[in-house]
Design a protein around this motif. Structure first.
Motif: not given
Length: 139
Positions: A102-117
């Protein structure tokens, strides 16, 4: 819906169980597979994202449950504005899943309605040699 929540939770739990197991090429292939899978979700192709998930995942979560759950999760967030991979962790086992790679990847993601996910994508190495989704979580 409980199964969906369970598999999304598995992605988070395996972060603590990671160890260096796969070769660099495997990590790159796993990351590429995760990116392709995320692109399907970003395009709203939830049925296709289910079909591209691992056989283990598809056996545990029906397509209908996945579509409803993912739609409910992603729709309020709006489109992805930016996504940057943060961590990559390898594991041999996950709670409630068979031993494997298994490989687990995390991403810092900005959505239009959520700045920090933080998106967590867990992929597994299938018998056919492909890397496929086994878990997805947004925090």
């Amino acid at each position: 819906m409980k199964r969906l929540a369970f598999f999304l939770l598995c992605a988070m739990l395996c972060l603590a169980a990671g160890s260096a197991l796969a070769a660099e090429g495997d990590e790159a292939a796993a990351e590429a597979a995760a990116g392709k899978w995320l692109a399907l979700c970003d395009a709203g192709k939830y049925s296709e994202s289910w079909r591209e998930a691992s056989s283990f995942f598809r056996g545990a979560v029906t397509e209908d449950v996945w579509n409803k759950g993912l739609s409910g999760l992603r729709a309020p967030l709006g489109p992805v504005q930016k996504r940057v991979r943060n961590t990559i962790i390898q594991a041999r086992s996950l709670p409630g899943a068979p031993d494997g790679s298994y490989v687990v990847l995390t991403y810092d993601t900005t959505f239009a309605q959520k700045a920090a996910a933080i998106e967590t994508v867990t992929v597994m190495h299938e018998k056919d040699g492909s890397w496929r989704l086994v878990g997805y979580y947004i925090k």
